[in-house]
Design a protein around this motif. Structure first.
Motif, mmCIF file in Angstrom:
data_model
loop_
_atom_site.group_PDB
_atom_site.id
_atom_site.type_symbol
_atom_site.label_atom_id
_atom_site.label_comp_id
_atom_site.label_asym_id
_atom_site.label_seq_id
_atom_site.Cartn_x
_atom_site.Cartn_y
_atom_site.Cartn_z
ATOM 1 N N GLU A 166 4.165 5.635 -5.567
ATOM 2 C CA GLU A 166 4.274 5.457 -7.068
ATOM 3 C C GLU A 166 3.373 6.481 -7.725
ATOM 4 O O GLU A 166 3.373 7.092 -8.435
ATOM 5 N N THR A 167 2.146 6.709 -6.709
ATOM 6 C CA THR A 167 1.129 7.657 -7.361
ATOM 7 C C THR A 167 1.563 9.004 -7.151
ATOM 8 O O THR A 167 1.305 9.971 -8.051
ATOM 9 N N LEU A 176 -0.533 8.117 2.795
ATOM 10 C CA LEU A 176 0.667 7.706 3.143
ATOM 11 C C LEU A 176 1.217 7.747 4.421
ATOM 12 O O LEU A 176 1.869 6.817 4.886
ATOM 13 N N ALA A 177 0.894 8.823 5.045
ATOM 14 C CA ALA A 177 1.275 9.096 6.389
ATOM 15 C C ALA A 177 0.527 8.009 7.126
ATOM 16 O O ALA A 177 0.941 7.273 7.910
ATOM 17 N N LEU A 178 -0.798 7.741 7.094
ATOM 18 C CA LEU A 178 -1.471 6.596 7.791
ATOM 19 C C LEU A 178 -1.113 5.332 7.287
ATOM 20 O O LEU A 178 -1.049 4.706 8.294
ATOM 21 N N SER A 179 -0.687 5.064 6.095
ATOM 22 C CA SER A 179 0.017 3.696 5.800
ATOM 23 C C SER A 179 0.935 3.471 6.366
ATOM 24 O O SER A 179 1.381 2.341 6.983
ATOM 25 N N ARG A 180 1.975 4.443 6.608
ATOM 26 C CA ARG A 180 3.287 4.393 7.450
ATOM 27 C C ARG A 180 2.836 4.081 8.965
ATOM 28 O O ARG A 180 3.654 2.996 9.713
ATOM 29 N N MET A 181 2.016 4.363 9.436
ATOM 30 C CA MET A 181 1.380 4.327 10.769
ATOM 31 C C MET A 181 1.157 2.801 11.151
ATOM 32 O O MET A 181 1.414 2.363 11.959
ATOM 33 N N ALA A 182 -0.014 2.678 9.928
ATOM 34 C CA ALA A 182 -0.423 1.212 9.890
ATOM 35 C C ALA A 182 0.663 0.376 10.016
ATOM 36 O O ALA A 182 0.663 -0.917 10.866
ATOM 37 N N LYS A 201 0.919 -1.150 0.009
ATOM 38 C CA LYS A 201 -0.026 -0.020 0.088
ATOM 39 C C LYS A 201 0.884 1.282 0.073
ATOM 40 O O LYS A 201 0.465 2.258 -0.648
ATOM 41 N N ILE A 202 1.907 1.337 0.913
ATOM 42 C CA ILE A 202 2.693 2.227 0.851
ATOM 43 C C ILE A 202 3.557 2.527 -0.490
ATOM 44 O O ILE A 202 3.727 3.475 -0.955
ATOM 45 N N VAL A 203 4.010 1.252 -1.218
ATOM 46 C CA VAL A 203 4.790 1.513 -2.438
ATOM 47 C C VAL A 203 3.709 2.053 -3.452
ATOM 48 O O VAL A 203 4.160 2.721 -4.379
#
Length: 437
Positions: A165-166, A219-225, A159-161
């Motif tokens: 890319e987006t 992206l910030a929320l995905s890193r936290m997850a 998801k982060i990757v």
């Protein structure tokens, strides 16, 4: 391996402590994320506790082979003699009048006994076997938990990757729109076009910035997850990252296995098999409850009563026959036999479902691989379309709207390609798990 993981986490913690002032990021590979998740994820920790619980239950069942030893002690002091009697007059002994006598005003007794089961209808043996099967089942469940955690870790990672890319695609479009804005602004100043075209480009830029804000927040929320899932503090999300996307795709045929042969090695199937064993042993235990139980033992007692100390040793043997329970016990055994048949049916049905799941996973994997080829072709076509529309717009043979549409299609094709590659990677992991690889 365990030591290396601990060193890795300690290094990460030190890095996060020092990273705040320096604003440096640590890049985690997918393998590192999976290793940390398996080591520190809460689901895995609870799975370890379940295994340890089953291990203690097995050890508890083993103690039933040994004698049961008990000890008790009693001491008392009464306000009067517990046993009283009146002696009649006995003149020859000098007793001219009746005499009150009593005993047991105070005393004590200590008893120690041990009983060794000799025969219990196989209940102890089968209970130990049942505890062993339950322990093995907990280990299989633990393996399945680790597989699930690994899959979920990959989903967070990719998801982060995908979002990174987006952002890259948005950067490319932003560059294109900036260049286009300059061209349109120059055209407005020379009177070739109207300010309406300039406003249209500006609106597209605003739309792009709005999308960028949403992506960056995601992206910030995905890193936290990901931090939460691999056991890192949430505030370390600002200091971690994952490598940029690189397409390294092997054809699905490289991972294909014989599904029928793989079935019997799957943790899910072995767990169904253990369930049958559990019900078989439960039936045997129920049957054993209807059989006589035999035990031998010894008891030692020390008493201090009526001012006399005495010791006693008693050897004993017990035979217990559940006569009145035979009728109801017969129905209990039949009921447990039906439960055993249900477990067998569940195993057969579960085996078919596992085979179906493997086949579905394979079809999903091959479909994802084909989508990658389609997405690659779409990128080539959309990239060429942007080049042609840009040239046509500059030559005055196409409209601004057509050029913006071409840029939008280019963005969609890039995102679709990234998503197709990531989908393939996650479905590959799912297929490997489903086939026990």
């Amino acid at each position: 391996m365990m030591k290396d993981k601990k060193i890795l986490l300690a290094g990460c913690c030190c890095l996060f402590t020092l990273a705040a002032p320096a604003q440096e990021k640590r890049v985690f590979s997918l393998d590192e994320c999976k290793a940390m998740a398996v080591e520190y994820n809460v689901q895995v920790k609870n799975g370890q506790l379940d295994v340890e619980t089953a291990r203690q239950t097995r050890k508890e069942a083993f103690t039933k082979y040994f004698p049961s030893i008990s000890a008790s002690g009693t001491t008392y002091k009464a306000d009067d003699n517990l046993i009283k009697a009146t002696l009649p007059p006995i003149p020859p002994l000098g007793m001219e009048t009746p005499m009150e006598v009593g005993v047991l005003e105070q005393g004590s007794m200590v008893t120690v006994s041990a009983m060794q089961p000799v025969f219990s209808g196989g209940q102890i043996v089968n209970s130990n076997k049942l505890a062993k099967v339950a322990f093995e089942a907990s280990e299989l469940q633990y393996d399945m938990t680790k597989d699930q955690v690994t899959l979920e870790t990959e989903e967070h990672y990719w998801k982060i990757v995908s979002l990174k890319e987006t952002v890259k695609t948005l950067d490319v479009l932003d560059s294109l729109l900036s260049s286009l804005y300059k061209d349109v602004n120059l055209a407005v100043e020379t009177g070739i076009t109207t300010r309406n075209d300039l406003l249209t480009v500006r609106l597209k830029q605003n739309e792009l910035n709005s999308t960028r804000l949403e992506v960056e927040n995601g992206l910030a929320l995905s890193r936290m997850a990901l931090c939460q899932f691999i056991g890192l503090p949430l505030d370390s999300a600002n200091y971690i990252d994952v490598p940029d996307f690189t397409a390294s795709i092997l054809a699905p045929e490289n991972y294909r296995v014989d599904h029928q042969a793989a079935l019997y090695g799957l943790s899910g199937y072995r767990l169904l098999d253990k369930n049958v064993e559990v019900h078989q042993l439960k039936r045997k235990i129920k049957f054993g409850e209807q059989l006589p139980s035999v035990g031998v033992g010894v008891s030692y007692a020390h008493e201090d009563l009526m001012d006399r100390n005495r010791n006693h040793v008693v050897m004993m043997a017990t035979v217990s026959i559940p006569i009145t329970d035979w009728w109801s016990g017969h129905h209990k055994v039949r009921r447990s036999r039906m439960e055993e048949r249900k477990a067998v049916n569940q195993r057969e049905d579960g085996a078919e479902q596992l085979q179906l799941k493997m086949q579905q996973s394979w079809h999903s994997l091959t479909e994802a691989h084909k989508q990658i080829a389609l997405a690659e072709s779409a990128i080539e076509e959309s990239s060429e379309n942007v080049r042609m529309q840009t040239a046509n717009y500059q030559a005055g043979t196409s409209t601004l709207s057509e050029l913006l549409d071409a840029q939008s299609l280019f963005r969609q094709s890039r995102n679709r390609y990234t998503d197709a590659c990531i989908t393939y990677q996650t479905r590959l992991t799912q297929y490997l798990i489903d086939t026990g690889q």
